[in-house]
Every structure is written in structure tokens, then in C-alpha cells.
Design an enzyme around this catalytic site. Sequence first.
Site, PDB file in Angstrom:
ATOM      1  N   LYS A   8       0.836  -1.213   0.000  1.00  0.00           N
ATOM      2  CA  LYS A   8       0.000   0.000   0.000  1.00  0.00           C
ATOM      3  C   LYS A   8       0.865   1.255   0.000  1.00  0.00           C
ATOM      4  O   LYS A   8       0.673   2.167  -0.799  1.00  0.00           O
ATOM      5  CB  LYS A   8      -0.910   0.000   1.237  1.00  0.00           C
ATOM      6  CG  LYS A   8      -1.576   1.349   1.512  1.00  0.00           C
ATOM      7  CD  LYS A   8      -2.491   1.300   2.713  1.00  0.00           C
ATOM      8  CE  LYS A   8      -1.920   1.857   3.986  1.00  0.00           C
ATOM      9  NZ  LYS A   8      -1.636   3.302   3.975  1.00  0.00           N
ATOM     10  N   ASN A   9       1.811   1.320   0.923  1.00  0.00           N
ATOM     11  CA  ASN A   9       2.585   2.556   1.057  1.00  0.00           C
ATOM     12  C   ASN A   9       3.561   2.768  -0.092  1.00  0.00           C
ATOM     13  O   ASN A   9       4.115   3.850  -0.238  1.00  0.00           O
ATOM     14  CB  ASN A   9       3.327   2.580   2.401  1.00  0.00           C
ATOM     15  CG  ASN A   9       2.371   2.777   3.567  1.00  0.00           C
ATOM     16  OD1 ASN A   9       1.172   2.971   3.360  1.00  0.00           O
ATOM     17  ND2 ASN A   9       2.895   2.719   4.782  1.00  0.00           N
ATOM     18  N   ARG A  28      -5.213  10.543   3.848  1.00  0.00           N
ATOM     19  CA  ARG A  28      -4.151  11.508   4.088  1.00  0.00           C
ATOM     20  C   ARG A  28      -3.150  11.535   2.925  1.00  0.00           C
ATOM     21  O   ARG A  28      -2.539  12.560   2.652  1.00  0.00           O
ATOM     22  CB  ARG A  28      -3.423  11.143   5.391  1.00  0.00           C
ATOM     23  CG  ARG A  28      -2.418  12.191   5.783  1.00  0.00           C
ATOM     24  CD  ARG A  28      -1.636  11.769   7.005  1.00  0.00           C
ATOM     25  NE  ARG A  28      -0.332  12.387   6.996  1.00  0.00           N
ATOM     26  CZ  ARG A  28      -0.077  13.603   7.470  1.00  0.00           C
ATOM     27  NH1 ARG A  28      -1.035  14.309   7.998  1.00  0.00           N
ATOM     28  NH2 ARG A  28       1.130  14.094   7.413  1.00  0.00           N
ATOM     29  N   CYS A  54      -5.937   8.489   9.771  1.00  0.00           N
ATOM     30  CA  CYS A  54      -6.208   7.739  10.987  1.00  0.00           C
ATOM     31  C   CYS A  54      -5.923   8.640  12.179  1.00  0.00           C
ATOM     32  O   CYS A  54      -5.070   9.512  12.109  1.00  0.00           O
ATOM     33  CB  CYS A  54      -5.286   6.528  11.073  1.00  0.00           C
ATOM     34  SG  CYS A  54      -5.758   5.186  10.016  1.00  0.00           S
ATOM     35  N   ARG A 100      -0.287  14.700  13.073  1.00  0.00           N
ATOM     36  CA  ARG A 100       0.056  14.567  11.666  1.00  0.00           C
ATOM     37  C   ARG A 100       0.109  15.890  10.897  1.00  0.00           C
ATOM     38  O   ARG A 100      -0.651  16.094   9.941  1.00  0.00           O
ATOM     39  CB  ARG A 100      -0.884  13.562  10.987  1.00  0.00           C
ATOM     40  CG  ARG A 100      -0.922  12.252  11.733  1.00  0.00           C
ATOM     41  CD  ARG A 100      -1.498  11.125  10.944  1.00  0.00           C
ATOM     42  NE  ARG A 100      -0.551  10.573   9.997  1.00  0.00           N
ATOM     43  CZ  ARG A 100      -0.649   9.376   9.463  1.00  0.00           C
ATOM     44  NH1 ARG A 100      -1.640   8.602   9.785  1.00  0.00           N
ATOM     45  NH2 ARG A 100       0.241   8.939   8.611  1.00  0.00           N
ATOM     46  N   ASP A 106       3.958   1.083  12.133  1.00  0.00           N
ATOM     47  CA  ASP A 106       2.759   0.422  11.613  1.00  0.00           C
ATOM     48  C   ASP A 106       2.566  -0.987  12.177  1.00  0.00           C
ATOM     49  O   ASP A 106       1.477  -1.557  12.057  1.00  0.00           O
ATOM     50  CB  ASP A 106       2.820   0.337  10.080  1.00  0.00           C
ATOM     51  CG  ASP A 106       2.565   1.684   9.430  1.00  0.00           C
ATOM     52  OD1 ASP A 106       2.197   2.633  10.144  1.00  0.00           O
ATOM     53  OD2 ASP A 106       2.732   1.786   8.206  1.00  0.00           O
ATOM     54  N   ARG A 136      -8.913  -0.600   4.102  1.00  0.00           N
ATOM     55  CA  ARG A 136      -8.084   0.408   3.459  1.00  0.00           C
ATOM     56  C   ARG A 136      -6.705  -0.137   3.108  1.00  0.00           C
ATOM     57  O   ARG A 136      -6.052   0.358   2.183  1.00  0.00           O
ATOM     58  CB  ARG A 136      -7.924   1.624   4.379  1.00  0.00           C
ATOM     59  CG  ARG A 136      -9.189   2.474   4.504  1.00  0.00           C
ATOM     60  CD  ARG A 136      -8.891   3.804   5.154  1.00  0.00           C
ATOM     61  NE  ARG A 136      -7.501   4.117   4.985  1.00  0.00           N
ATOM     62  CZ  ARG A 136      -6.604   4.178   5.977  1.00  0.00           C
ATOM     63  NH1 ARG A 136      -6.979   3.990   7.212  1.00  0.00           N
ATOM     64  NH2 ARG A 136      -5.362   4.441   5.717  1.00  0.00           N
TER      65      ARG A 136
HETATM   66  C1  UD1 Z   1       3.933   7.156   6.324  1.00  0.00           C
HETATM   67  C2  UD1 Z   1       3.129   5.902   6.121  1.00  0.00           C
HETATM   68  C3  UD1 Z   1       2.589   5.414   7.444  1.00  0.00           C
HETATM   69  C4  UD1 Z   1       3.732   5.237   8.439  1.00  0.00           C
HETATM   70  C5  UD1 Z   1       4.574   6.496   8.527  1.00  0.00           C
HETATM   71  C6  UD1 Z   1       5.802   6.316   9.383  1.00  0.00           C
HETATM   72  C7  UD1 Z   1       2.244   6.094   3.885  1.00  0.00           C
HETATM   73  C8  UD1 Z   1       1.054   6.271   2.999  1.00  0.00           C
HETATM   74  N1  UD1 Z   1       2.048   6.178   5.197  1.00  0.00           N
HETATM   75  O1  UD1 Z   1       3.059   8.142   6.852  1.00  0.00           O
HETATM   76  O2  UD1 Z   1       1.946   4.177   7.214  1.00  0.00           O
HETATM   77  O3  UD1 Z   1       3.190   4.976   9.712  1.00  0.00           O
HETATM   78  O4  UD1 Z   1       5.004   6.881   7.220  1.00  0.00           O
HETATM   79  O5  UD1 Z   1       6.571   5.259   8.950  1.00  0.00           O
HETATM   80  O6  UD1 Z   1       3.322   5.811   3.416  1.00  0.00           O
HETATM   81  N2  UD1 Z   1       5.633  14.992  10.691  1.00  0.00           N
HETATM   82  C9  UD1 Z   1       5.748  16.336  10.948  1.00  0.00           C
HETATM   83  N3  UD1 Z   1       5.613  17.215   9.903  1.00  0.00           N
HETATM   84  C10 UD1 Z   1       5.389  16.808   8.627  1.00  0.00           C
HETATM   85  C11 UD1 Z   1       5.278  15.420   8.366  1.00  0.00           C
HETATM   86  C12 UD1 Z   1       5.404  14.534   9.418  1.00  0.00           C
HETATM   87  O7  UD1 Z   1       5.956  16.752  12.084  1.00  0.00           O
HETATM   88  O8  UD1 Z   1       5.286  17.651   7.716  1.00  0.00           O
HETATM   89  C13 UD1 Z   1       5.745  14.026  11.815  1.00  0.00           C
HETATM   90  C14 UD1 Z   1       4.446  13.250  12.033  1.00  0.00           C
HETATM   91  O9  UD1 Z   1       3.559  13.972  12.849  1.00  0.00           O
HETATM   92  C15 UD1 Z   1       4.933  11.985  12.693  1.00  0.00           C
HETATM   93  C16 UD1 Z   1       6.291  11.761  12.020  1.00  0.00           C
HETATM   94  O10 UD1 Z   1       6.669  12.998  11.446  1.00  0.00           O
HETATM   95  O11 UD1 Z   1       5.122  12.196  14.054  1.00  0.00           O
HETATM   96  C17 UD1 Z   1       6.284  10.682  10.966  1.00  0.00           C
HETATM   97  O12 UD1 Z   1       5.417  11.041   9.920  1.00  0.00           O
HETATM   98  P1  UD1 Z   1       5.703  10.660   8.403  1.00  0.00           P
HETATM   99  O13 UD1 Z   1       6.994   9.925   8.304  1.00  0.00           O
HETATM  100  O14 UD1 Z   1       5.532  11.868   7.569  1.00  0.00           O
HETATM  101  O15 UD1 Z   1       4.526   9.658   8.114  1.00  0.00           O
HETATM  102  P2  UD1 Z   1       3.515   9.661   6.892  1.00  0.00           P
HETATM  103  O16 UD1 Z   1       4.235   9.969   5.634  1.00  0.00           O
HETATM  104  O17 UD1 Z   1       2.320  10.448   7.231  1.00  0.00           O
END
Ligand code: UD1
Length: 431
Positions: free
Chosen positions: A22-23, A92, A116, A121, A308, A400
Amino acid sequence: MSVIHIQGMQSLNGTILIQGSKNAVLPVMAASLLHRGVTVLTNVPGIQDVFCMMGILESMGCCCRLDGRCLTIDASRADRPRVPEGLAGQMRSSVMLLGPMLGRFGEGATSHPGGCLIGSRPIDLHLSGLEALGAKVELAGGTVRVEAGPGGLTGREIALGYPSVGATENIVMAAAAARGTTVLIGAAREPEIETLCRFLQAAGAEIRGIGTGCLRITGCARFRDTVFAIPGDRIVAGTYLGAVMAAGGSVFLKGAPAGHMEANLRLAREMGAGIRIREDGGGIDASMDGRAKAASFSTGPYPGFPTDLQSVMMAVAAAGVGRSRIQETVFENRFSTAKELQNLGAHIIIDGRTALVDGRSPLRGGKVRAADLRGGAALVVAGLAAAGEVEVSGCGHIRRGYEDICRDLKEAGARIWMEEGAACEGRGGES
Ligand code: UD1
């Protein structure tokens, strides 16, 4: 409302085929927008988030066709740089269209993404990265607008303060269509980013440092038609490994990407699982005899233990014996599944970002509700170890990310079935 019923205490045996990731597929689908032509993706999982991303691409003027596991995206006539509000709210990952929209149209807009309920986030790292490439960002009334300006995007050096997976992907996709070279320092190293980079390379971008925290991306003016295979889903494979550890038995996880599951496999071995990686790269033989042993672990960015799979391993620990200590360092709200596990007799104490899990007597039957995608899968895993029937509601979340969790586990002998209800109740987002 759909409900999954599980009658546990039945060991698992046989083969489970691991679906495509998925990711990995979602950002590659988003990146296909960069190309004024046709992209063909194979091994695409038939999951709700993929259907939602197809809906988003179609709303922008792309033509998407899913034949079994083969997805064809014709983006030659895409002309609407906007993610519709309803679809952005469901997933998202819609935020990851910002980079491709900028690259393709020089502008784009989306509502603040859904997701979620596993933390605040924010998307600040996505936006500051796109700004660094020359985009103007405007936030108003729940809508994010980005605009490249007349000169388009220009490559430059960007240092990420945290290795965000989504921000890394967004910046890489925008940089792939920018003029000049972008050097992204502090990039996330998750295998899904490697997949995205390999796809963009195949489509014409020049990317160096793949798999490292420093990516060098040289933009490309014209992309080419590409046929690309999506790798197996390491999180789904880890979930079914957790299922074997909770239920006992011996299962071949066919297509599990062992090379990207090091932290997961290390923990599984420590907790007593037998793990054999097939030399031909075909997958993992996983076995478990008796209840899992306790272990302590902390989540972290790759190559750390994936957040995850934290709730899945919490379920395994709760069904096992002894005291485990789990630290969640990535998403602050990812312990919500603990309360549901307690309804099945689990002994779990949450103290901030630490969970103390005390495996005592076997879990018992009960009714629980999935609050997010992986948390829902964790409740199913707990159900496999419970003495008595477990009913998991909120299954829309699970759909999902899992093609058919009941089909897969039943294949290995689990007593599990879905009672279909009226509507699919899961909101979008990822985990
Ligand atoms: C992706 C994955 C999700 C996984 C996560 C961490 C997808 C579709 N989803 O989510 O399944 O759990 O990586 O491995 O690939 N953060 C900030 N600012 C930002 C972006 C992120 O502070 O602009 C923080 C988030 O709040 C969180 C951390 O960084 O605490 C990790 O988030 P991120 O690595 O961005 O996860 P996702 O890309 O949302």
C-alpha cells in the site's frame, strides 16, 4: 456495519500470499501524474486506499483501469489540479499529490488531508520543502494551495529536520520535475521511498543516493511510459507473521520482502518465532510453538521497528507470557488499540509514549472496535489467540490496507469470517 468474527485457539498452517505494498503503490500512483502518457503498475493490491487514489486521479482527468492486479493510468489528458474535498478527507495520502500537481501543472490544491487518528500529523515539512523548490504556499479555510510561479520549480539543497516519509516523497516527486538538481539531506530511508525513486528513474528522472538519507534528484522535462512492479507489503507480511506468533503453527509468507523486514524479524525471533528466509527471495517460513516470549522494543524511522506494526506486536505480547515494554516514538496517539485489547483481557499500562504489557492468562473473547487501520489488524491478531469468540467492528479501516484479511487467514486454517453490513465505515488515512 461490517464485523469480523474470530474463533481463536486454532493454529495456522499453510501458505499466505502477500499482497503488493500500500505505502509503495500510493506515491507511485501519485507520481504517474507527472507523465503526459501511460503508466502500467503490476502487483497492485485491491484495497480501499488504491480505489480512493484512482478516484482522485480520475477527478483530475486521468483515466485509470484496474484489471486484477494490473493498474493502467493514462494521465495524458489530466487537466484539473485539485484534489476534491470528499476524497482528500478520506485519505491523508492525498497530500502527496501536491508535489506531482506542482510538477505537472505548476499549481495544485487540496483540503487538509484526513487520516487515521494516530497523532496530530502536521504537513509543515511537506510545505517547507515545496517552498524551498520555489512554490508559493497558501493555507486558507482548510485548503492548501501551491503555485510554482512563471519560472517553475528549481532544484536546490533541502535539509529535512525529521525523516518524514510523506515529506520526502512529496519533495522527491516535485524535484523530479524541477529544473536542475535537488539535494535532499535527512531524507527518510523507508523501502517505499526506494520504490518511488526506482519508478521515477524508470520514467526518466535521474536520482542518486537511493536507499540513503541523502538523495540527489535531477529533474526531467519529459517522462516516458513505464511498466513497473510494486513490491510485496512488508507491513501486511509483518501482520501475518504476528498472526502466526499469536495463534501458533507454521506458515509460508509467500512474497514477503524479507530484506526490508530486518527489525521485525529480529523482534519475532527474540519472542520465540522460527524464521527461515528462503534463499530464492520467494518469502519467509514463519513458525511458532507455544506462547510468545516477552520483549522490549521501540518504534523508529527505517531501519528502526515500523510504527505500523507496533499495535500488532502489542497484541502478540499481550497474548504471550512475561512483561514487554513498548515505546512509540513516531506517532503519539498510536496506543489507542491498547484499550480495546484490555477488553479482551490484556494487561497493558500506558505511561506517555511507553506501554507496559504483561502477558498472563490467554486472552478471552469479546467485542472490540478498530480505531485505525493497523490497530484493526492487531485486534484480529489478538482474536486468533483468544479463548472465545472475538468480534471486531470498524472493519472499513482494515479494508483500506488489507485486500481481504479474512480470506488470507482462512487460507491458513483460521476460523474467521466477515459479517457484511450496510456501509463501509472506515475513514481514510494511513498507518
Ligand atoms: C507514512 C506511512 C505510514 C507510516 C509512517 C511512518 C504512507 C502512505 N504512510 O506516513 O503508514 O506509519 O510513514 O513510517 O506511506 N511529521 C511532521 N511534519 C510533517 C510530516 C510529518 O511533524 O510535515 C511528523 C508526524 O507527525 C509523525 C512523524 O513525522 O510524528 C512521521 O510522519 P511521516 O513519516 O511523515 O509519516 P507519513 O508519511 O504520514
